[in-house]
Enzyme design. Structure first.
Site, short mmCIF file in Angstrom:
data_model
loop_
_atom_site.label_atom_id
_atom_site.label_comp_id
_atom_site.label_asym_id
_atom_site.label_seq_id
_atom_site.Cartn_x
_atom_site.Cartn_y
_atom_site.Cartn_z
N GLU A 216 18.59 -17.56 -6.61
CA GLU A 216 18.14 -16.25 -7.09
C GLU A 216 17.62 -16.35 -8.53
O GLU A 216 16.61 -15.74 -8.89
CB GLU A 216 19.28 -15.24 -6.95
CG GLU A 216 19.06 -13.89 -7.59
CD GLU A 216 17.87 -13.10 -7.03
OE1 GLU A 216 17.23 -13.55 -6.07
OE2 GLU A 216 17.56 -12.04 -7.59
N TRP B 277 -3.06 -2.73 -1.39
CA TRP B 277 -2.68 -4.13 -1.64
C TRP B 277 -3.48 -4.92 -0.61
O TRP B 277 -3.18 -4.86 0.58
CB TRP B 277 -1.18 -4.28 -1.45
CG TRP B 277 -0.60 -5.59 -1.89
CD1 TRP B 277 -0.21 -5.94 -3.15
CD2 TRP B 277 -0.30 -6.72 -1.06
NE1 TRP B 277 0.30 -7.21 -3.16
CE2 TRP B 277 0.26 -7.72 -1.89
CE3 TRP B 277 -0.47 -7.01 0.30
CZ2 TRP B 277 0.66 -8.96 -1.41
CZ3 TRP B 277 -0.07 -8.25 0.77
CH2 TRP B 277 0.49 -9.21 -0.08
N ARG C 15 5.26 -0.26 -6.14
CA ARG C 15 5.23 -1.03 -4.90
C ARG C 15 4.28 -2.22 -4.97
O ARG C 15 4.32 -3.10 -4.12
CB ARG C 15 4.80 -0.12 -3.74
CG ARG C 15 5.75 1.03 -3.51
CD ARG C 15 5.18 2.00 -2.51
NE ARG C 15 5.08 1.41 -1.20
CZ ARG C 15 6.02 1.48 -0.27
NH1 ARG C 15 7.13 2.13 -0.53
NH2 ARG C 15 5.86 0.92 0.90
N ASN D 217 -2.03 2.40 5.72
CA ASN D 217 -1.16 1.26 5.42
C ASN D 217 -0.95 0.50 6.71
O ASN D 217 -0.76 1.11 7.76
CB ASN D 217 0.21 1.72 4.93
CG ASN D 217 0.15 2.40 3.58
OD1 ASN D 217 -0.87 2.38 2.91
ND2 ASN D 217 1.27 2.98 3.18
N GLY D 218 -0.93 -0.82 6.62
CA GLY D 218 -0.68 -1.62 7.83
C GLY D 218 -1.90 -2.48 8.13
O GLY D 218 -2.80 -2.62 7.31
N HIS E 174 19.61 -36.39 -4.66
CA HIS E 174 18.89 -36.77 -3.44
C HIS E 174 17.38 -36.56 -3.60
O HIS E 174 16.66 -36.54 -2.61
CB HIS E 174 19.41 -35.96 -2.25
CG HIS E 174 20.86 -36.21 -1.97
ND1 HIS E 174 21.34 -37.43 -1.55
CD2 HIS E 174 21.96 -35.41 -2.09
CE1 HIS E 174 22.66 -37.37 -1.40
NE2 HIS E 174 23.05 -36.15 -1.74
N CYS F 193 0.82 -1.21 0.00
CA CYS F 193 0.00 0.00 0.00
C CYS F 193 0.85 1.26 0.00
O CYS F 193 1.96 1.28 0.53
CB CYS F 193 -0.87 0.03 1.24
SG CYS F 193 -1.88 -1.42 1.45
N LYS G 72 6.51 -4.51 -3.96
CA LYS G 72 7.94 -4.21 -3.90
C LYS G 72 8.45 -4.20 -2.47
O LYS G 72 9.51 -4.70 -2.18
CB LYS G 72 8.18 -2.83 -4.55
CG LYS G 72 9.63 -2.41 -4.58
CD LYS G 72 10.43 -3.29 -5.51
CE LYS G 72 11.91 -2.93 -5.53
NZ LYS G 72 12.71 -4.03 -6.08
N LYS H 107 13.90 -15.33 -9.65
CA LYS H 107 13.66 -14.32 -10.68
C LYS H 107 12.70 -14.86 -11.73
O LYS H 107 11.74 -14.21 -12.11
CB LYS H 107 14.97 -13.95 -11.34
CG LYS H 107 15.60 -12.66 -11.36
CD LYS H 107 15.41 -11.54 -10.47
CE LYS H 107 14.59 -11.60 -9.27
NZ LYS H 107 15.09 -10.97 -8.08
N GLU I 53 9.03 -15.39 -10.33
CA GLU I 53 8.24 -14.22 -9.92
C GLU I 53 7.79 -13.36 -11.08
O GLU I 53 6.72 -12.76 -11.02
CB GLU I 53 8.95 -13.39 -8.86
CG GLU I 53 10.13 -12.61 -9.33
CD GLU I 53 10.79 -11.81 -8.21
OE1 GLU I 53 10.08 -11.28 -7.36
OE2 GLU I 53 12.03 -11.72 -8.22
C1 F6R Z 1 12.53 -10.56 -5.38
C2 F6R Z 1 12.32 -9.51 -4.42
C3 F6R Z 1 11.97 -9.88 -3.03
C4 F6R Z 1 12.72 -8.99 -2.04
C5 F6R Z 1 12.22 -9.27 -0.61
C6 F6R Z 1 12.99 -8.45 0.40
O1 F6R Z 1 12.87 -10.05 -6.63
O2 F6R Z 1 12.41 -8.35 -4.73
O3 F6R Z 1 12.23 -11.22 -2.78
O4 F6R Z 1 14.08 -9.21 -2.16
O5 F6R Z 1 10.87 -8.96 -0.51
O6 F6R Z 1 12.88 -7.09 0.16
P1 F6R Z 1 13.88 -6.05 0.78
O7 F6R Z 1 15.21 -6.27 0.18
O8 F6R Z 1 13.31 -4.71 0.42
O9 F6R Z 1 13.88 -6.30 2.26
#
Ligand code: F6R
Length: 607
Positions: free
Chosen positions: A480, A73, A27, A99-100, A503, A2, A602, A484, A487
């Site tokens: 990672e 959100w 976000r 927000n929250g 395994h 949010c 985000k 990527k 997501e």
């Molecule tokens: C993946 C991604 C998330 C963030 C995670 C932590 O591409 O962006 O997995 O890495 O939500 O976010 P931060 O780094 O802002 O604590």
């Protein structure tokens, strides 16, 4: 997640609010709304969907010079127009964006209903509007304070009342809020990006603080109405950094910025004369650092994988026991904190709830916690005991890319610093710096080879499942790569240690499940080749990310993505970039919304 924007000034509020909300789009959200005030007349427009849907619903010449806006959100109640913010009490006198999460909203709601209040939405936020209306006796600041005393949970909120036109009251507890000070205008937002086009002067609220603003002035106070003086800080990001700069998506732009962003992470921190690194923000003397016996890295998602690379590196290079752990797990496991352990929390946004709460729990137990963050002024860098900014500039695409390479950059610097204090000679430190200094240029070379990655990604994008496999420091890079891909393309992908597939995961191998292997240039190379052969023997297709000059691989795998040669410690930089590109091109091929993938936010500010 949010987002909040508020404005009091001389200009049409709807334009400023819609523009601010647009800046917060990155976000992640599912609906949006604004409340614009013209005297005692409040106009509320809210819509499920994107900001452009909201913009279409807002009358062109909507009058009013103060207002609040929100991107939602969903957490409580389905995604629809009604549940979108702003919310009001039943008479419509109070408008709130929030927000929250209000944990005791059900109890409060039932009580308010028994007193005759009528609710229109399924949200937790609506209780705040009703409570403020109930507490209101001619003083909005007081009514907000009294309402907040009854709330359990987290909030960043902005409130307007018809009886006090031209005023917005904001409050923060666990969800960020920042005031923007303009010339004859004031802004309120959950994120500086929403106000940067108008002012660079910001005042960050801490938990338990409130602000009351009109176009010409503001005051800050706490829940007991005690006045608070706060410093006005300068926002250091530039507006151009919030634009796509000729790229179609922020993600592509951010992937391509990595030579520069890595360079910025190193800037002013490499000391050739001393063959070491300088990290001023650690707030620790050489003596204190020498007493560190163990390092724990705590983070979520991509930042966690960067932390894993960091932990591998610290053990290998600095010979100090190091371990990375998920922040969501740390908080509730009653962690054992030892005085000689140094903690790092890694967070691009500096606001991730899991990581922030884990940090607070560690600090409660006496830990020294250092932040590795990007967003200046965010909660984690403010509350940590010290830390290092990664300086990668705003990361707007939901999928993290340049933050990862900048986060690991900081760990390379820290590992060098610690190694030099212990067993590394001047020559070793010097050699390390010389190679580290080449990394931005080598990453540039990897980016120049993007066409090859694209060609392979387009050919494989229609597969349903992928495995990503690596060992040693390339194991977290494989994790990672899988994250990527899943997501942003929604293709199912799993990351494993290459050794681990025998395994269990090898059961998944068939012609339809390609494996992406990260082939190192060190002692583990032959072991990885053995794993590749095991996959090939079962009919699996293999895409290898391999080093220039490794010709033997040509006859073993189906596809090869090449990276330039460096020393083995540095391949995480060079091998993660093709994986980011692979995910990007696959997602584009499948027509996905690369910058704002479904269901994701985000900055994840709820647990
Ligand atoms: C993946 C991604 C998330 C963030 C995670 C932590 O591409 O962006 O997995 O890495 O939500 O976010 P931060 O780094 O802002 O604590």
């Amino acid at each position: 997640m949010c987002g909040i924007v508020g404005y009091c000034g001389p200009k049409p509020a709807s334009d400023i609010l819609l523009e601010g909300l647009k800046r917060l789009e990155y976000r992640g959200y599912d609906s949006a709304g604004i409340c614009v005030g013209k005297g005692e007349d409040f106009q509320i427009i809210k819509k499920k969907g994107k900001i452009k849907d909201l913009r279409e619903a807002v009358p062109v010449n909507l009058a009013g010079t103060f207002g609040i806006g929100h991107t939602r959100w969903a957490t409580h109640g389905e995604v629809n127009d009604v549940n979108s913010h702003p919310h009001t009490n039943d008479t419509g006198e109070v408008a709130v964006v929030h927000n929250g999460i209000i944990e005791n909203y059900n109890t409060l709601k039932n009580k308010l209903i028994s007193e005759g209040h009528k609710f229109q939405t399924d949200t937790d936020t609506e209780v705040i509007a009703h409570l403020i209306a109930k507490m209101y006796h001619g003083n909005l600041e007081q009514a907000v304070r009294e309402a907040l005393y009854l709330l359990k949970g987290t909030y960043g909120l902005a409130v307007m009342h018809k009886k006090e036109p031209g005023k917005i009251v904001g409050a923060r507890n666990g969800s960020p809020l920042v005031l923007g000070v303009g010339d004859g205008e004031m802004f309120l937002a959950s994120d500086v990006m929403a106000m940067m086009a108008h002012t660079k002067d910001a005042v960050y609220l801490e938990d338990g603080e409130l602000v009351s603003m009109t176009k010409d002035s503001y005051t800050m106070f706490d829940l007991d109405a005690r006045h608070i003086e706060k410093e006005v800080e300068k926002i250091t990001w530039e507006l151009e950094q919030l634009e796509k700069g000729g790229y179609r998506t922020f993600m592509e732009k951010e992937i391509n910025e990595q030579s520069q962003s890595i360079k910025r992470a190193f800037q002013g921190r490499l000391d050739l004369d001393g063959a070491t690194a300088h990290l001023g923000g650690l707030n620790m003397s050489a003596k204190q650092l020498l007493n560190v016996q163990r390092v724990e890295v705590v983070a979520a998602g991509t930042s966690y994988y960067a932390g894993m690379v960091g932990a591998y590196l610290l053990e290998r290079l600095a010979r100090i026991p190091a371990h990375a752990e998920l922040s969501s797990e740390v908080r509730y496991k009653n962690p054992i904190v030892e005085p000689s352990t140094l903690y790092f929390v890694v967070s691009q946004s500096g606001e991730t709830a899991d990581t922030l709460y884990a940090m607070r729990e560690l600090q409660r137990k006496g830990a020294t916690v250092l932040g590795v963050c990007n967003a200046v002024g965010a909660t984690i860098p403010r509350e940590s005991d010290g830390g290092v900014y990664i300086h990668s500039g705003p990361e707007i695409a939901v999928a993290s890319t340049k933050a990862f390479t900048s986060q690991i950059s900081v760990f390379y610097l820290f590992a060098l610093l610690i190694a030099r204090m212990r067993h590394f000679s001047f020559e070793e430190g010097y050699g390390f710096i010389r190679e580290l200094d080449r990394i931005p240029a080598l990453v540039g070379q990897v980016l120049q080879r993007a066409e090859k990655v694209k060609e392979i990604a387009l050919r494989y994008a229609h597969h349903q499942n992928f495995l990503f496999l690596g060992r040693g420091m390339l194991y977290p890079v494989a994790l990672e790569g899988a994250l990527k891909l899943k997501e942003i393309s929604y293709i199912h992908a799993e990351g494993y240690s290459a050794a681990e597939i025998k395994h269990g995961p090898i059961a998944l191998i068939n012609e339809e499940t390609p494996s992406v292997f990260l082939v190192p240039d060190d002692g583990l190379r032959d072991k990885v080749i053995t794993s590749i052969k095991e996959v090939k023997a079962r009919g699996g297709k293999v895409i290898a990310v391999a080093v220039d000059g490794d010709e033997e691989i040509n006859d073993i795998v189906d596809e090869i993505i090449r990276v330039p040669k460096t020393i083995d410690l540095f391949y995480p930089f060079l091998m993660v970039v093709p994986l980011q590109l692979f995910a990007f091109y696959a997602a584009e091929e499948l027509g996905r919304d690369v910058d704002q993938p479904r269901n994701l936010a985000k900055s994840v500010t709820v647990e």
